[in-house]
Design a protein around this motif. Structure first.
Motif, PDB file in Angstrom:
ATOM      1  N   SER A   4       0.938  -1.730  -0.252  1.00 39.36           N
ATOM      2  CA  SER A   4       0.040  -0.235  -0.304  1.00 39.36           C
ATOM      3  C   SER A   4       0.749   1.295   0.074  1.00 39.36           C
ATOM      4  O   SER A   4       1.747   1.512   1.185  1.00 39.36           O
ATOM      5  CB  SER A   4      -1.046  -0.142   0.959  1.00 39.36           C
ATOM      6  OG  SER A   4      -1.611   1.092   1.587  1.00 39.36           O
ATOM      7  N   GLU A   6      -0.048   4.110   0.250  1.00 41.54           N
ATOM      8  CA  GLU A   6      -0.241   5.296   1.500  1.00 41.54           C
ATOM      9  C   GLU A   6      -0.059   4.767   2.725  1.00 41.54           C
ATOM     10  O   GLU A   6       0.788   5.205   3.099  1.00 41.54           O
ATOM     11  CB  GLU A   6      -2.148   4.704   1.417  1.00 41.54           C
ATOM     12  CG  GLU A   6      -2.887   6.249   2.372  1.00 41.54           C
ATOM     13  CD  GLU A   6      -4.265   6.315   2.757  1.00 41.54           C
ATOM     14  OE1 GLU A   6      -4.636   5.467   3.427  1.00 41.54           O
ATOM     15  OE2 GLU A   6      -4.758   6.519   2.022  1.00 41.54           O
ATOM     16  N   TRP A   7      -0.172   3.464   2.809  1.00 42.34           N
ATOM     17  CA  TRP A   7       0.907   3.284   4.255  1.00 42.34           C
ATOM     18  C   TRP A   7       2.663   3.964   3.983  1.00 42.34           C
ATOM     19  O   TRP A   7       2.932   3.673   5.115  1.00 42.34           O
ATOM     20  CB  TRP A   7       0.898   1.476   3.793  1.00 42.34           C
ATOM     21  CG  TRP A   7       1.568   0.360   5.313  1.00 42.34           C
ATOM     22  CD1 TRP A   7       2.119   1.227   6.174  1.00 42.34           C
ATOM     23  CD2 TRP A   7       1.095  -0.731   6.037  1.00 42.34           C
ATOM     24  NE1 TRP A   7       2.209   0.675   7.965  1.00 42.34           N
ATOM     25  CE2 TRP A   7       1.580  -1.003   7.243  1.00 42.34           C
ATOM     26  CE3 TRP A   7       0.075  -0.873   5.208  1.00 42.34           C
ATOM     27  CZ2 TRP A   7       1.650  -2.158   7.741  1.00 42.34           C
ATOM     28  CZ3 TRP A   7       0.161  -2.989   5.711  1.00 42.34           C
ATOM     29  CH2 TRP A   7       0.679  -2.939   7.278  1.00 42.34           C
ATOM     30  N   GLY A 159     -10.217   3.421   2.614  1.00 47.45           N
ATOM     31  CA  GLY A 159      -9.115   3.573   2.326  1.00 47.45           C
ATOM     32  C   GLY A 159      -8.490   3.112   0.393  1.00 47.45           C
ATOM     33  O   GLY A 159      -7.729   2.388   0.159  1.00 47.45           O
ATOM     34  N   ASP A 162      -6.364   4.864  -2.261  1.00 44.52           N
ATOM     35  CA  ASP A 162      -5.112   3.820  -2.315  1.00 44.52           C
ATOM     36  C   ASP A 162      -4.719   3.669  -3.334  1.00 44.52           C
ATOM     37  O   ASP A 162      -5.442   2.981  -4.089  1.00 44.52           O
ATOM     38  CB  ASP A 162      -4.957   2.886  -0.777  1.00 44.52           C
ATOM     39  CG  ASP A 162      -3.459   3.106  -0.742  1.00 44.52           C
ATOM     40  OD1 ASP A 162      -2.122   3.577  -1.025  1.00 44.52           O
ATOM     41  OD2 ASP A 162      -2.740   2.347   0.609  1.00 44.52           O
ATOM     42  N   THR A 163      -3.415   2.899  -3.554  1.00 42.42           N
ATOM     43  CA  THR A 163      -2.955   2.742  -4.217  1.00 42.42           C
ATOM     44  C   THR A 163      -1.827   1.636  -4.094  1.00 42.42           C
ATOM     45  O   THR A 163      -1.019   1.831  -3.625  1.00 42.42           O
ATOM     46  CB  THR A 163      -1.668   3.823  -5.668  1.00 42.42           C
ATOM     47  OG1 THR A 163      -2.967   4.586  -6.203  1.00 42.42           O
ATOM     48  CG2 THR A 163      -1.228   2.385  -6.859  1.00 42.42           C
ATOM     49  N   ARG A 247      -5.843  -1.490   5.848  1.00 44.36           N
ATOM     50  CA  ARG A 247      -4.036  -1.862   5.697  1.00 44.36           C
ATOM     51  C   ARG A 247      -3.942  -3.396   5.384  1.00 44.36           C
ATOM     52  O   ARG A 247      -3.388  -3.693   4.377  1.00 44.36           O
ATOM     53  CB  ARG A 247      -3.229  -1.759   7.136  1.00 44.36           C
ATOM     54  CG  ARG A 247      -2.942   0.064   7.108  1.00 44.36           C
ATOM     55  CD  ARG A 247      -2.157  -0.197   6.147  1.00 44.36           C
ATOM     56  NE  ARG A 247      -1.395   2.101   6.660  1.00 44.36           N
ATOM     57  CZ  ARG A 247      -2.233   2.940   6.125  1.00 44.36           C
ATOM     58  NH1 ARG A 247      -3.356   3.117   5.484  1.00 44.36           N
ATOM     59  NH2 ARG A 247      -2.082   4.050   6.547  1.00 44.36           N
ATOM     60  N   ALA A 250      -5.423  -3.852   2.060  1.00 45.60           N
ATOM     61  CA  ALA A 250      -5.176  -3.696   1.133  1.00 45.60           C
ATOM     62  C   ALA A 250      -3.697  -4.796   0.507  1.00 45.60           C
ATOM     63  O   ALA A 250      -3.122  -4.627  -0.735  1.00 45.60           O
ATOM     64  CB  ALA A 250      -4.001  -1.882   1.232  1.00 45.60           C
TER      65      ALA A 250
END
Length: 807
Positions: A4, A6-7, A159, A162-163, A247, A250
């Protein structure tokens, strides 16, 4: 590994980079990015709505009429069929005009007479893979927590803005099976600093030590060099916060509850598998790690009873197994809604036993895949502390002081030295030692350069760094493969070429394709029933010890069963005109238990109407002579037509009156003919002609090479002869006698007539040949031709009791 972005952004600054640009940079430095997925792709206009009222649809039993506040001026009416929809929920609403995955566009509609202005969505309808949807909402809509604001972007809360990039990791790069490992890698690639989480401990139960409540004993120290146990009490089991669920989803993991989700989160974050036991259901205050006893049983978390062997490593409560180490926990101690005290396991297991257990039990988990490839031995304790911290924050737990540890680690720090000039010699570069140090330190690899030598301290998280070449590779990939100069290889160059066998083999393929046949490639594996069918020579069958299925358990001894399957497949789909060839290997075992001999064969199959694309000739229905012509065309291309002959024969599986054996000299090298009617009926085929030739024998034979002769300058003389012979005498036999007797003057022999009608004596038939005589050095005289012709007729009469028709 699903990452992820974003993570990842929490650990390393990705600003200024699109996901596609980052994926390209990662791929160019040695880790292939197999895909980039934008989770909100194709989705828009989905918001948080509040269900103000919910009542049954007046005209449908399984629908509900809902009044939903979506943040506008007026609530909207939405018809919903989800079984769990209810008043007072905050839900994901696709407004009129919204788009959902698969090109679905939401319009104002009437359902059973009631207006519906939107759609209340499940996670699957928003593009979330069903296998990661929590089980409690698997069959219904998703309900947001009370903190979700009405009218807020639902995708952002879930979430889905996100990509995710998917890394195709090779087994040696187990360090990137964690978000922290990926952060090290990406930070080095984009040359930016990284900020990793540091676990802190809070709310420790003062005066309560974990060692008073649990002990750890490891019998199999080689399989389990390090075991860490912690106790967290007074936890409250419930759903994880939404950010944690996002999380996990993803990364392709289904959320369960806060405790289990924390262990999975830390697994993804640190790459260190953890396991949470219910301490009150554990059964004792002792943890004993040992090899299983043969026949010992355990019911794993998937509710399957599994029988263990002495090869399997187990976690026990001193008497019975509670987990298959590194693979899956047992159902007898799993965390449930009633759990209040968690026994947390963090351990270092050797990859070999874990791999063996995972394969033998048919269990492959996120934990086993990491242990198989190797985890960082110096992060085992830190991961346990991180999980305990999150259990305090997210489950209200209290951590007992200290950890119970049994440590048998013996690994020494790895120091790798490599001469700087060797780096440049191997890579073909001119990088200075100081630049080499800078490149390695971007990867957080402590490095010193002294007197032209690099000294690298390999961290335990990078188990793939062992020898000089590993360090050189790290320098090369960060330097950039695109920055390498282009050079030609040095050394002796030898021209390549095809062997004589390969050249002839290409001639055969070309001949088949010139004649309009399509190449087929069939399975080398077949069933026991078909393994020896149509085989040119019988041999022992070669069976697989672990076959994929009953239909693919034995190596073939003929190509024809495979071609027949292809013909059946095409005809079943209304492709009735089939013309195929295959060049492939068959496997003949001389004695049971020995490796088979591999022999290459040519197989041909034709059925239905057949047209040669190059010859511009159409055959209304395929017959024996079409098949023979195709095979003869191959022999002509090889320049061996005269060396090969056909003799009528009976072969199992072939039509008794339309079959011939193909001979090279006196050796049988193939079979040609129509499939037996019973075989055709069993396969639902009409008249089907096949041939199979031992290609290796044919191409390796000591034959004259293909040559060309000039057009003759002198005229040829043609004489015809009709011979009356017994029905048992074949045309091939007569042709062989004619060719042997004709000598140098006989240029060609053509069969042009066969008659066995009413004017022919019973048991007799007439076969007519056209004989061409030629002398390439001068004009033939009538006397020479007559003498040669009479010699041929005399030989035929003597050897077959033939008479000349009309004489």
């Amino acid at each position: 590994m699903l990452v992820s972005l974003e993570w990842l952004q929490q650990y390393v600054d990705l600003s200024g980079l699109t996901p596609e640009e980052l994926a390209e940079k990662v791929t160019r430095t040695g880790i292939e990015v197999e895909g980039v997925r934008h989770l909100d792709d194709g989705v828009k206009e989905v918001v948080v709505g509040y269900v103000q009222a919910c009542e049954p649809h007046p005209n449908a039993d399984h629908l509900n009429k809902c009044t939903v506040d979506i943040g506008g001026t007026e609530p909207v009416q939405i018809i919903c069929g989800a079984p769990n929809v209810a008043q007072g929920q905050r839900v994901a609403v696709a407004k009129v005009g919204a788009k959902l995955p698969g090109g679905v566009k939401i319009k104002r509609a009437k359902l059973r007479g009631e207006v519906s202005e939107g759609m209340i969505c499940s996670l699957q309808e928003l593009g979330v893979d069903g296998k990661v949807v929590p089980k409690d909402v698997e069959e219904g809509i998703y309900v947001f927590p009370e903190s979700a604001q009405i009218g807020e972007d639902a995708l952002a809360i879930l979430g889905l803005r996100d990509t995710v990039i998917e890394l195709g990791l090779t087994p040696n790069r187990s360090d990137c099976l964690s978000m922290m490992g990926v952060a090290y890698e990406v930070g080095a690639i984009v040359n930016r600093s990284i900020d990793l989480p540091t676990p802190t401990q809070t709310d420790v139960a003062t005066g309560e030590f974990a060692g008073k409540h649990i002990t750890v004993t490891v019998d199999a120290t080689e399989d389990n060099p390090l075991y860490v146990a912690k106790l967290v009490r007074n936890v409250t089991i419930g759903p994880s916060p939404l950010w944690l669920q996002n999380r996990l989803r993803a990364a392709g993991i289904r959320p369960h509850n806060n405790i289990v989700d924390i262990t999975n989160y830390v697994l993804l974050e640190y790459g260190q598998p953890l396991h949470a036991f219910d301490y009150d259901r554990f059964g004792s205050k002792q943890i004993l790690v040992r090899r299983a006893n043969d026949g010992e049983e355990i019911v794993t978390l998937d509710d399957e009873k599994r029988t263990l062997t002495g090869e399997h490593l187990v976690i026990t409560n001193g008497t019975e197994p509670v987990a298959v180490a590194g693979v899956m926990g047992g159902a007898n101690s799993e965390v449930t809604a009633e759990t209040t005290t968690v026994l947390l396991e963090s351990a270092l297991f050797a990859g070999g036993p874990i791999r063996a257990a995972s394969k033998a039990l048919g269990l492959r988990s996120e934990a086993s895949s990491r242990f198989e490839k190797g985890v960082d031995p110096n992060r085992v304790e830190e991961a346990a502390e991180r999980a305990a911290q999150l259990m305090v924050e997210l489950a209200g737990g209290e951590v007992l002081e200290g950890s119970v540890i049994e440590d048998h680690r013996t690994d020494e720090p790895r120091v790798i030295t490599v001469p700087a000039d060797k780096v440049n010699r191997v890579l073909g570069t001119e990088i200075s030692p100081s630049d080499m140090v800078a490149l390695l330190e971007r990867l957080q690899l402590p490095t010193e350069a002294s007197e032209g030598t690099l000294t690298v301290k390999a961290p335990t998280r990078r188990g793939d760094l062992v020898i000089e070449e590993d360090v050189i590779e790290e320098i090369g990939r960060l330097y950039g493969y695109d920055n390498f100069s282009y050079t030609l290889p040095r050394g002796e160059a030898t021209p390549g070429g095809l062997t004589p066998y390969q050249k002839k083999r290409r001639l055969v393929k070309r001949a088949m394709e010139e004649a309009g046949l399509t190449e087929a490639i069939t399975y080398s594996l077949t069933s026991e029933k078909l393994a020896t069918a149509f085989a040119l020579q019988q041999a022992e069958t070669t069976k697989l010890s672990l076959p994929m299925s009953e239909e693919r358990k034995v190596l073939r001894q003929s190509l024809l069963p495979g071609l027949l399957e292809v013909a059946q497949y095409n005809i079943a789909r209304s492709q009735h005109n089939v013309a195929l060839y295959e060049i492939g290997r068959v496997f003949l075992q001389e004695k049971a238990g020995q490796l088979p001999t591999e022999t290459e064969r040519l197989a041909v199959l034709i059925t239905g109407k057949w047209t040669s694309h190059d010859w511009q000739a159409e055959v209304k229905e395929t017959d024996f002579y079409v098949a023979k012509g195709l095979v003869t065309h191959v022999f002509a291309q090889l320049g061996i037509s005269r060396e090969v002959r056909f003799e009528q024969g009976k072969v199992e599986g072939f039509h008794p009156g339309r079959t011939a054996q193909i001979l090279l000299g006196s050796e049988v090298i193939g079979t040609i003919g129509q499939l037996h009617p019973s075989e055709e009926a069993a396969r639902d085929l009409k008249a089907t002609y096949v041939a199979e030739v031992d290609l290796e024998t044919l191409l390796n034979a000591d034959l004259s090479s293909l040559g060309y002769e000039p057009i003759p300058r002198y005229p040829a003389v043609t004489r015809d002869v009709a011979l009356v012979v017994d029905e048992s005498v074949s045309a091939g036999t007569l042709r062989t006698i004619i060719e042997k007797t004709g000598g140098k003057l006989l240029e060609a022999v053509y069969l042009f007539d066969l008659y066995d009608g009413e004017h022919m004596e019973k048991g007799k038939k007439s076969i007519a040949f056209s004989l061409t005589y030629l002398n390439r050095d001068r004009t033939l005289t009538d006397e020479e031709v007559t003498k040669a012709h009479e010699a041929i007729v005399s030989a035929v009469k003597e050897q077959t009791d033939a008479t000349v028709r009309g004489a």
